[in-house]
Write a protein that holds these residues in place. Sequence first.
Motif, PDB file in Angstrom:
ATOM      1  N   ARG A 282      35.226  35.148  46.651  1.00  0.00           N
ATOM      2  CA  ARG A 282      36.651  35.077  46.314  1.00  0.00           C
ATOM      3  C   ARG A 282      36.897  34.932  44.817  1.00  0.00           C
ATOM      4  NH1 ARG A 282      40.421  33.950  50.197  1.00  0.00           N
ATOM      5  NH2 ARG A 282      41.827  34.530  48.506  1.00  0.00           N
ATOM      6  N   PRO A 283      36.414  35.899  44.023  1.00  0.00           N
ATOM      7  CA  PRO A 283      36.636  35.793  42.573  1.00  0.00           C
ATOM      8  C   PRO A 283      38.113  35.802  42.195  1.00  0.00           C
ATOM      9  CG  PRO A 283      35.817  37.970  43.171  1.00  0.00           C
ATOM     10  CD  PRO A 283      35.683  37.118  44.393  1.00  0.00           C
ATOM     11  N   ASP A 284      38.957  36.302  43.081  1.00  0.00           N
ATOM     12  CA  ASP A 284      40.400  36.273  42.824  1.00  0.00           C
ATOM     13  C   ASP A 284      40.960  34.856  42.871  1.00  0.00           C
ATOM     14  OD1 ASP A 284      39.750  36.272  45.606  1.00  0.00           O
ATOM     15  OD2 ASP A 284      41.873  36.607  46.071  1.00  0.00           O
ATOM     16  N   LEU A 285      40.265  33.974  43.596  1.00  0.00           N
ATOM     17  CA  LEU A 285      40.749  32.621  43.831  1.00  0.00           C
ATOM     18  C   LEU A 285      39.881  31.563  43.153  1.00  0.00           C
ATOM     19  CD1 LEU A 285      42.649  30.699  45.497  1.00  0.00           C
ATOM     20  CD2 LEU A 285      40.935  30.822  47.328  1.00  0.00           C
ATOM     21  N   ILE A 286      38.562  31.846  43.092  1.00  0.00           N
ATOM     22  CA  ILE A 286      37.595  30.841  42.648  1.00  0.00           C
ATOM     23  C   ILE A 286      36.864  31.368  41.417  1.00  0.00           C
ATOM     24  CG2 ILE A 286      35.546  29.520  43.307  1.00  0.00           C
ATOM     25  CD1 ILE A 286      36.518  30.082  46.278  1.00  0.00           C
ATOM     26  N   ASN A 287      37.257  30.900  40.240  1.00  0.00           N
ATOM     27  CA  ASN A 287      36.574  31.308  39.010  1.00  0.00           C
ATOM     28  C   ASN A 287      36.806  30.252  37.939  1.00  0.00           C
ATOM     29  OD1 ASN A 287      39.035  32.129  37.386  1.00  0.00           O
ATOM     30  ND2 ASN A 287      39.237  33.499  39.151  1.00  0.00           N
ATOM     31  N   ILE A 288      35.963  30.298  36.938  1.00  0.00           N
ATOM     32  CA  ILE A 288      36.014  29.346  35.824  1.00  0.00           C
ATOM     33  C   ILE A 288      35.935  30.135  34.526  1.00  0.00           C
ATOM     34  CG2 ILE A 288      34.770  27.504  34.636  1.00  0.00           C
ATOM     35  CD1 ILE A 288      33.787  26.555  37.344  1.00  0.00           C
ATOM     36  N   ARG A 289      36.765  29.760  33.569  1.00  0.00           N
ATOM     37  CA  ARG A 289      36.730  30.409  32.263  1.00  0.00           C
ATOM     38  C   ARG A 289      36.250  29.411  31.205  1.00  0.00           C
ATOM     39  NH1 ARG A 289      40.643  33.131  35.053  1.00  0.00           N
ATOM     40  NH2 ARG A 289      40.548  35.413  34.849  1.00  0.00           N
ATOM     41  N   THR A 290      35.281  29.869  30.414  1.00  0.00           N
ATOM     42  CA  THR A 290      34.656  29.017  29.406  1.00  0.00           C
ATOM     43  C   THR A 290      34.903  29.608  28.024  1.00  0.00           C
ATOM     44  OG1 THR A 290      32.892  28.467  30.964  1.00  0.00           O
ATOM     45  CG2 THR A 290      32.497  27.963  28.640  1.00  0.00           C
ATOM     46  N   ASN A 291      35.362  28.780  27.096  1.00  0.00           N
ATOM     47  CA  ASN A 291      35.535  29.222  25.714  1.00  0.00           C
ATOM     48  C   ASN A 291      34.194  29.204  24.995  1.00  0.00           C
ATOM     49  OD1 ASN A 291      38.372  29.561  25.794  1.00  0.00           O
ATOM     50  ND2 ASN A 291      38.643  27.346  25.596  1.00  0.00           N
ATOM     51  N   LEU A 292      33.849  30.296  24.349  1.00  0.00           N
ATOM     52  CA  LEU A 292      32.678  30.336  23.475  1.00  0.00           C
ATOM     53  C   LEU A 292      33.141  30.301  22.038  1.00  0.00           C
ATOM     54  CD1 LEU A 292      31.474  31.792  26.233  1.00  0.00           C
ATOM     55  CD2 LEU A 292      29.511  31.974  24.708  1.00  0.00           C
TER      56      LEU A 292
END
Length: 320
Positions: A282-292
């Motif tokens: 479920r990448p539409d619902l479950i994802n994390i964004r990390t700043n580099l």
Amino acid sequence: MDTPLSGSGNLPPKPGNRPPLSLSGLDFKLLRVFKAVVEAGGFSAAQNELNVGLAAISKQISDLEIRLGMRLCTRGREGFCLTEEGKLVYQASIDLFASVDSFRDRLSSAQNELTGDLNIGVIDNTFQDPNSPLIAALRVLHDEAPKVRLRLHASPLDDIERGIVEGRLIVGVVPVYQRREEFDYFDLYQETSNAYCAMGHPLFDVDEHEIDVDVLRGCEVVNHRYALHGDKANFVTLDGQSATASQVEAVAMLVMTGRFIGFLPEHFAAHLVRDGVLRALRPDLINIRTNLNMILRHNAPRSPLVKAFATALGVDLKAL
């Protein structure tokens, strides 16, 4: 590879009132060898970096010990280990060569020519991320300043941070989970991570509409020790994990057992998804964004070389 000091005998006793040390060209060479040995983790490991044999390295370190009147390290069956004096000399050598590099940078700037070493630490397993500006920046820097020697180190986050604090690295390109006062941070791009499972996992063949956060909370998840995302707790149960990994590739290995789910960068997992061995949950619902970010040691001088690299990355150092 013998030096004039090689036959001068055993380490002399320390004089009670030793005169100030006057550094020669030979001393600089021996200190560079010592620094390389320490950073490689021992004599054998330093052979490739120095391009000389084990016996020559051993002799040069002995020469340096005789020159300084100090035992710098132990070596033998117990392995390589710095003495307290060796730790002091190593840190002093970092400061010494940083000063030499700064002197050279200032002269090069006056001559409108960039030279010297640029030691960069980059987090492992990011080279295939299409959002990363690093490869293009390295290309630009090499084309515009071909005399600069690029030294790229792919390492875990804590190694990069420690290297910058100690002066072994000048700049890092790293994910930011929490900011530390030792560093200045400059935004570069975002990395997206999804939750994945592999063939053999109970969720691998489950219909998409049957998977939600509650389902994920019932699964065992790999604890990625350095990816300290607060958002993970929104999707998975973090208490009592039976699997822990310290790097992205290690997380993937545990996920590939088919017994765990784990968060992996989208760009890293893409080819495994195409090959049908991993599935994004479920990448539409479950994802994390990390700043580099690009990071520099806080309040450290910004050399012309660092400024040129920052410009190639699209970073404005004045925007801090």
